[in-house]
Structures are given as C-alpha cells and as structure tokens.
Design an enzyme around this catalytic site. Structure first.
Site, short mmCIF file in Angstrom:
data_model
loop_
_atom_site.label_atom_id
_atom_site.label_comp_id
_atom_site.label_asym_id
_atom_site.label_seq_id
_atom_site.Cartn_x
_atom_site.Cartn_y
_atom_site.Cartn_z
CG ASP A 57 3.17 1.68 -16.44
OD1 ASP A 57 3.71 1.05 -15.51
OD2 ASP A 57 3.04 1.18 -17.57
CG ASP B 120 -1.56 -6.39 -12.51
OD1 ASP B 120 -2.71 -5.98 -12.66
OD2 ASP B 120 -1.23 -7.57 -12.71
P1 IMP Z 1 3.20 -6.31 -12.11
O1 IMP Z 1 4.61 -6.83 -12.17
O2 IMP Z 1 2.20 -7.43 -12.17
O3 IMP Z 1 2.94 -5.38 -10.96
O4 IMP Z 1 2.92 -5.54 -13.44
C1 IMP Z 1 3.53 -4.38 -13.71
C2 IMP Z 1 3.59 -4.07 -15.19
O5 IMP Z 1 2.64 -4.82 -15.97
C3 IMP Z 1 3.24 -2.64 -15.38
O6 IMP Z 1 4.36 -1.82 -15.24
C4 IMP Z 1 2.64 -2.64 -16.77
O7 IMP Z 1 3.66 -2.49 -17.72
C5 IMP Z 1 1.99 -3.99 -16.91
N1 IMP Z 1 0.54 -3.92 -16.61
C6 IMP Z 1 -0.08 -4.26 -15.45
N2 IMP Z 1 -1.42 -4.06 -15.51
C7 IMP Z 1 -1.66 -3.55 -16.75
C8 IMP Z 1 -2.87 -3.11 -17.42
O8 IMP Z 1 -4.01 -3.12 -16.90
N3 IMP Z 1 -2.68 -2.66 -18.69
C9 IMP Z 1 -1.48 -2.61 -19.31
N4 IMP Z 1 -0.34 -3.00 -18.73
C10 IMP Z 1 -0.42 -3.47 -17.45
MG MG Z 2 5.45 -1.09 -16.73
#
Ligand code: IMP
Ligand code: MG
Length: 176
Positions: free
Chosen positions: A101, A104
C-alpha cells in the site's frame, strides 16, 4: 474533515486518481512480464484494497497470495518488522511481485526482500501504490510506484490510524 481517534484528517487524493495510478501500474507490469504467470503478493493488512483493484486491472493470467507484516505503532514506523503470516507455497523459480500500500522508511521492504530471496524466487519485483521519498531510508529498488507523496501521515483506501480509516475510499491526510 474526518476524525479518527484523537486526530483530524483532510481530503488529499481522490478515488479516481488512485484508480488511474493502479491501472497504470498494472499495465506496466503486464508489459514487463511476458510469458510468466506472476505471483502477486499483497502485504496485509494495508494492501488488501490496492491488491483487489490491481487484480481487476491486470489483463493476463496471474496468481495472488498474501503475507502479513507489522511494524507500525500508531503513527511511527519501527525497525522491528514482524512476519505474522508467511507464504506457504513453493516459490522456487517464480516471478513474484510484492504489492504494498505504502513504502515509508522501507523497513518492511527489507524484511520482505530477505523473506523471498530465501525462497529462491527467479525474479522479485516491488510495487507500491504510495511512496514517501523523504522518509525512505533503504536502497532497495522500488520497481513500480503509483503516487509519490510528501512525508505526512495518510489514511483511507486500506491505510489506517490505529485500526481505523481503512474503509474510506479516498485518501485523507493528517491535518496540521
Ligand atoms: P515502512 O516499513 O516504514 O516502509 O512502513 C511500511 C508500512 O507502514 C506500510 O505498509 C503501512 O502499513 C504503514 N504506513 C506507513 N506510512 C503510513 C501512513 O502514512 N499511513 C498509514 N500507514 C502507514
Ligand atoms: Mg502495510
């Protein structure tokens, strides 16, 4: 404006724009993968909605499965990515496209990548509907990006704030 728990969110990306971005990704992926039947792997919980719409736009034979990862607590990404549900099928020699989805920090991607490489897939590609370039801290190549967004918390279209907001058909952004 909407309220989820203690926070307020304002409209940010319309359903139509989301749908065009997904349709474009599906076309691109279909062009890049010619003879193979890819396995699309959605990352639960957030990606359930994008996977569903993506599949409807994908014009060739394909398979779908899901994994479940968790790293987020409230509004912050943590380094501790847990695999809650894995893949229980043979991936040897398969072309796998991970569908996220949102990417980040990229911490979840690191965990996903090592999980699939350990299974000796033939080709691993990463697709994400949303990408926050300013927050990204990894150097894993993201093959397909739907929409780049600023480093601000969003909800809707599968994305949640502490469990709420996944059912909203459009994207809302945290109000300043
Ligand atoms: P990462 O591991 O930091 O890349 O984060 C990935 C996961 O964090 C995504 O698959 C989302 O489930 C959640 N996430 C990251 N940013 C957002 C946001 O702005 N809103 C809601 N969920 C987020
Ligand atoms: Mg996710």
């Amino acid at each position: 404006m909407i309220q989820l728990h203690d926070k307020h969110f304002v409209p940010f990306i319309k359903a139509k724009e989301i749908d065009s971005a997904i349709a474009k990704m599906a076309q691109e992926i279909a062009e890049d993968i010619d003879e193979e039947v890819p396995l699309f792997v959605g990352v639960l919980n957030g990606a359930f909605m994008v996977v569903s719409d993506f599949m409807k736009h994908y014009p060739k034979n394909c398979e779908v499965s899901f994994v479940k990862m968790a790293s987020y607590e409230g509004m912050t990404s943590t380094d501790d990515v847990k695999e809650l549900i894995g893949i229980n099928q043979d991936l040897l020699g398969r072309t796998v496209v991970v569908i996220e989805d949102i990417v980040d920090t990229g911490n979840t991607l690191v965990a996903l990548k090592s999980m699939f490489e350990a299974q000796n897939v033939k080709d691993l590609k990463i697709a994400t509907l949303f990408f926050k370039p300013e927050a990204y801290r990894q150097n894993i190549k993201i093959d397909y990006i739907g929409i780049e967004i600023p480093n601000k918390f969003i909800v809707g279209y599968g994305l949640d704030y502490d469990g709420l907001g996944r059912n909203i058909p459009e994207i809302y952004q945290l109000k300043d």
